[in-house]
Design an enzyme around this catalytic site. Structure first.
Site, PDB file in Angstrom:
ATOM      1  CB  SER A  38       5.785  48.103   5.033  1.00 48.49           C
ATOM      2  OG  SER A  38       6.952  47.509   4.529  1.00 48.49           O
ATOM      3  CE  LYS A  60       7.109  49.037   1.695  1.00 46.06           C
ATOM      4  NZ  LYS A  60       7.139  47.550   1.644  1.00 46.06           N
ATOM      5  CE1 TYR A 107      10.466  51.121   0.711  1.00 43.14           C
ATOM      6  CE2 TYR A 107      12.605  50.272   1.412  1.00 43.14           C
ATOM      7  CZ  TYR A 107      11.244  50.112   1.254  1.00 43.14           C
ATOM      8  OH  TYR A 107      10.647  48.939   1.651  1.00 43.14           O
ATOM      9  CE1 TYR A 129       4.273  44.116   1.616  1.00 46.18           C
ATOM     10  CE2 TYR A 129       4.101  43.500   3.922  1.00 46.18           C
ATOM     11  CZ  TYR A 129       4.413  44.410   2.952  1.00 46.18           C
ATOM     12  OH  TYR A 129       4.861  45.635   3.313  1.00 46.18           O
TER      13      TYR A 129
HETATM   14  O1  DON Z   1      12.329  47.506   3.001  1.00 48.26           O
HETATM   15  C1  DON Z   1      12.182  46.815   4.002  1.00 48.26           C
HETATM   16  O2  DON Z   1      12.439  45.615   4.003  1.00 48.26           O
HETATM   17  C2  DON Z   1      11.642  47.474   5.241  1.00 48.26           C
HETATM   18  N1  DON Z   1      12.112  48.818   5.349  1.00 48.26           N
HETATM   19  C3  DON Z   1      10.132  47.504   5.245  1.00 48.26           C
HETATM   20  C4  DON Z   1       9.507  46.129   5.079  1.00 48.26           C
HETATM   21  C5  DON Z   1       8.213  45.968   5.784  1.00 48.26           C
HETATM   22  O3  DON Z   1       7.869  46.671   6.696  1.00 48.26           O
HETATM   23  C6  DON Z   1       7.405  44.784   5.378  1.00 48.26           C
HETATM   24  N2  DON Z   1       6.199  44.705   6.165  1.00 48.26           N
HETATM   25  N3  DON Z   1       5.676  43.892   6.801  1.00 48.26           N
END
Ligand code: DON
Length: 309
Positions: free
Chosen positions: A64, A67, A191, A243
């Protein structure tokens, strides 16, 4: 005069006995193979000095944290128009939650929860094939870090492609509200690859340095974004980057930061430095447990909190 190398090494040494705490993400099967003992730290200052400790040169899945960079790209392409598609408020719920999307008619709360990041990737994809958009994201990271050996870990991308049912649900749900321009398969193809970018702490800290230096990378002189935009991206990282753990991270660390389930965190000390930490064990909010502690100790030792020393 603070000796940053000594501080970084001391923090690393004092937390090292706790390596392995927390839970390594396994909902993306390929991430479960990562050694939970890994622990790296990198600090790159706006005057160009680099301070490393532990596994700071080893590439890991940035997940993430990507992002932040796709948000920067989307702002560059579409300007403030992106805010028609995504909000700027903390969600107070998990990174992959679908609950608010129904209540808020397909407009995700912010660009860092999964739904918001998927909406941002949809904007990055505009006018491109998925392959071109992935290439653009990879080139952008290489340009920011000024390093050519940044790649996508294809095994991680495939692993998430095969198991990312919740992300498919989020994307299709947004599409049902007419809030996604491209088919879910196309957007998520991009993504999953952006999340699977593999970078070391050192590379990540370099890539984030423009955010610590009013939008200009001091290592290359590249003006990446305006001063105002850098400030705004930092504001979003501070309020939404962890989050439903964002409040606690602001309270304990006091720096804009973005976490990833690979165990990395990018933190920005405006006017001072860009910091990347990596330890795969996660806390209950899906943020690196040791990484958060390391940043808390670093902020305390340096006085870098945006709320004052
Ligand atoms: O979409 C997802 O669930 C993962 N590729 C990324 C989620 C993520 O890194 C949340 N962070 N803490």
């Amino acid at each position: 005069m603070t000796d940053l190398q000594a501080i970084v090494e001391e923090i690393h040494a004092s937390l090292s006995p706790r390596r392995g705490e927390g839970k390594v993400a396994d909902y993306i099967p390929q991430l479960a193979h990562v050694d939970p003992q890994k622990f790296g730290m990198a600090v790159v200052t706006v005057d160009g000095e680099t301070y490393l400790a532990g596994d700071a040169e080893e590439a890991f899945s940035i997940q993430s944290i990507s992002k932040v960079f796709t948000l920067t790209l989307a702002l560059g392409k579409h300007g403030e128009g992106i805010w028609k598609r995504v909000g700027r408020e903390p969600s107070g719920s998990a990174f992959n939650s679908i609950v608010q999307l129904e209540q808020e008619a397909g407009i995700p709360r912010n660009p860092f929860i999964n739904a918001g990041a998927i909406a941002i990737t949809d904007l990055v994809l505009a006018g491109h094939t998925p392959k071109e958009a992935i290439g653009e994201v990879v080139r952008f990271l290489r340009y920011l870090a000024d390093e050519e050996d940044i790649i996508v870990d294809q095994a991680v991308a495939r692993s998430e492609q095969a198991t990312g049912f919740r992300n498919f649900a989020l994307a299709n749900f947004m599409r049902s509200f007419g809030k996604l321009d491209h088919a879910a398969e196309l957007v998520l193809g991009v993504y999953f690859h952006q999340c699977a970018l593999a970078m070391s702490c050192r590379q990540l800290a370099r890539a984030g340095l423009f955010l610590a230096n009013s939008g200009t990378n001091p290592l290359t002189g590249h003006r990446v974004v305006s001063h105002l935009r850098a400030r705004r991206i930092n504001a979003l990282m501070l309020t939404c980057g962890h989050y439903d753990g964002s409040g606690d991270f602001a309270y304990r660390v006091g720096l804009p930061g973005k976490s990833g389930v690979g165990g990395g965190i990018l933190a920005v000390a405006p006017g001072k430095a860009s910091v990347a930490v990596w330890s795969p064990g996660l806390n209950e909010n899906g943020n690196s447990l040791l990484g958060s502690l390391a940043l808390e100790m670093l902020a305390a030792r340096t006085g870098w909190s945006v709320f004052g020393a």
